[in-house]
Every structure is written in structure tokens, then in C-alpha cells.
Write an enzyme that holds these catalytic residues in place. Structure first.
Site, mmCIF file in Angstrom:
data_model
loop_
_atom_site.group_PDB
_atom_site.id
_atom_site.type_symbol
_atom_site.label_atom_id
_atom_site.label_comp_id
_atom_site.label_asym_id
_atom_site.label_seq_id
_atom_site.Cartn_x
_atom_site.Cartn_y
_atom_site.Cartn_z
ATOM 1 C CG ASP A 162 -1.895 1.147 1.225
ATOM 2 O OD1 ASP A 162 -2.996 0.961 0.686
ATOM 3 O OD2 ASP A 162 -1.558 2.225 1.745
ATOM 4 C CG ASP A 179 -3.697 9.061 -12.545
ATOM 5 O OD1 ASP A 179 -4.179 8.487 -11.547
ATOM 6 O OD2 ASP A 179 -4.390 9.687 -13.369
ATOM 7 C CD GLU A 205 -4.649 4.043 -1.596
ATOM 8 O OE1 GLU A 205 -4.874 4.437 -0.444
ATOM 9 O OE2 GLU A 205 -5.506 4.088 -2.510
#
Length: 293
Positions: A162, A179, A205
Site C-alpha cells: 500500500d 497516476d 493504491e
């Protein structure tokens, strides 16, 4: 502009096998050869004489006295070219060229349909932003990997990663920067695993990895190496430079879990410990159990 020959098929009267092999995977820049001109003008061209350039000046169709190049056109766009050659001069009559043109049209449509099918297949199996496997494919492949690990009595490590403070990155530097971070981390993780391993965008994410024949210590070393490499990686955007860190939770089959769902759950529990233990760290499920006891 670059043109590429993907495959070359030679009939019994074609060039020798060793000569034909020089054409396979041949790539060259735009030039004045017959193929380049036929593709550019979307018009069939014929060439007489062994000296006429078909592909490039360095790669000749030796022993071929005539050639015919028919562009493969779909919706007014050339997607390739059909190249035919013969030892005899004047081999391709107007009638033959017309018939071959009909075949070329059918080939062009088939190629375009195949490309469209491949794009649709990629969209169904690949995360559009990172190019990694999507969540659905990850679940399918992970099941198969666990079955294989059980059959060969080998360990399988599952890692759930993560990005730390990802919302802050989006809020501070903008969503395009977010992004960019996802793409770059996806590339880093994808390049770090072997072909037999799995790397997927789990969602948001988060990224998931499965490492075949990898025990707890091997998985921990791998995760630490990736974590440190990312920590040192500079990121830049219009609003400035920044660094990104990663929290990783890992669990290993069969020691930590005897099935896919439990393995994923325990990887997620380990990730929770990593996030709430200060972030930018690797935590194994066994560490979390030890800490809780």
C-alpha cells in the site's frame, strides 16, 4: 515511421531458407523501398529486376526477378503489406494482382479483427493505468498458484503493498501526479518479480504480489529490497519533487494459511499492522501474531 515484418512465408519457388530467415523480425526506418511507398500511398506496387529495393537497401530479395507489394488497408489506414516475389520476370499479371488484392483485403480485415480482440482481451484482464493484472485475474491466478504450490509441497508468498499517504500526494501534487506514482510503482514492482510470479493492481493504491517457491525469509528480503528502492526513488512533477514510501504485509502458504482467502486475509492483516506501526515497513503475519500475543 517504422515498418516491421513479423513473419515471412516462402513458397517452394521462394528464396532459400537461410535467406528468408533474414527477413523475420526485420525492422527498418521509413525509406524509399517498395513496401514503404506502398504503405504510405496505400497503393499496390510492382517491381522488376533484382536491384529494386523492396524492404531496405541492405536486405535484398536475391534471385527474385519480380515482386508485388500490396498494402493491407482497413478503413483507409495501412496496417501492413503483403509482399510476393518470383524468380521469373513479369510473373504477376494484372489479373493475378487483382485477385491477390482481394485476398489482401480479407487478410487486412482479419488482422484488424485480431488486434481488436486482443485489445478487448487486454481491457478485460489488465489494469488500464499500470498495465498490470487486474483484481479479477489476480484472484484467478492466485488460486492456480496455490493449487500448484500444494501439489508440489512448495511455499508461496503473498505480499500486499500500500502506498503511504497516497491521498496526501493527490491533494498536494494533483491527481495526475498520483497516476504517475501508481504507474511508476507498478513498473517497479512488475520489473522486480520473475515471469512465474504474479504482480497485480489490487485496487486503489494497493498492489498484490505472489512469489512462487518463496518462504518467509525470502519474501521478507524481497519486500525490503523493493521498499528501500522505492524510498530512494525521486518523483518530480510541476508542483515540485517528492518521495514515496510503501507499506507491505506478507503471509506465506501453507504455513500461515491453507487456502487463498485466508492467505489474502492474513496478508491484509499484516499490512494493517505495517500501516498502523509507522508505515514504510514490511510486516509478516507471523510478526503480527507475535506482537499481539
Amino acid at each position: 515511421m517504422r515498418h516491421r515484418v513479423c513473419r515471412v512465408f516462402c513458397g517452394p519457388d521462394g528464396p532459400p531458407r537461410e535467406e528468408a530467415s533474414t527477413l523475420v523480425d526485420l525492422a527498418w526506418s521509413d525509406n524509399a523501398g517498395l513496401v514503404a511507398m506502398a504503405v504510405k500511398n496505400k497503393h499496390a506496387l510492382d517491381g522488376e529486376g533484382e536491384g529494386r529495393v523492396v524492404f531496405t537497401a541492405k536486405v535484398r530479395l536475391r534471385g527474385m526477378a519480380s515482386a508485388l507489394v500490396i498494402p493491407l488497408v482497413v478503413k483507409d489506414e495501412a496496417v501492413g503489406a503483403l509482399v510476393l516475389a518470383a524468380r521469373r520476370a513479369g510473373y504477376f499479371s494484372k489479373q493475378a494482382a487483382d485477385r491477390l488484392g482481394v485476398i489482401a483485403n480479407q487478410v487486412a480485415v482479419s488482422i484488424e479483427n485480431a488486434k481488436m480482440f486482443r485489445r478487448m482481451e487486454e481491457m478485460a484482464t489488465t489494469d488500464g493505468l499500470t498495465g498490470l493484472c487486474n483484481h479479477r485475474v489476480m484472484q484467478e491466478r492466485l488460486s492456480a498458484m496455490i493449487d500448484r504450490a500444494a501439489r508440489f509441497k512448495a511455499p508461496l508468498a503473498f505480499l500486499l503493498c500500500d502506498i503511504d499517504h497516497f491521498k496526501t500526494i493527490n491533494d498536494t501534487y494533483g491527481h495526475p501526479a498520483g497516476d504517475y506514482v501508481l504507474q511508476r510503482i507498478g513498473r517497479l514492482l512488475g520489473d522486480s518479480v520473475r515471469k512465474v510470479d504474479l504482480c497485480a493492481r489490487y485496487g486503489g493504491e494497493e498492489f498484490a504480489l505472489a512469489l512462487e517457491q518463496t518462504d518467509l525469509e525470502g519474501a521478507r528480503q524481497f519486500a525490503e529490497r523493493v521498499r528501500v528502492e522505492l524510498e530512494r526513488l525521486p518523483f518530480t512533477c510541476e508542483r515540485g519533487a517528492f518521495h514515496v514510501t510503501l507499506s507491505v504485509g506478507l503471509a506465506v502458504f501453507p504455513g500461515d494459511a491453507d487456502g487463498k482467502d485466508l492467505l489474502v486475509a492474513r496478508g491484509d492483516q499484516a499490512l494493517y499492522r505495517a500501516k498502523h506501526g509507522g508505515r514504510n515497513r514490511v510486516v509478516a503475519w507471523t510478526d503480527a501474531v507475535r506482537a499481539a500475543s
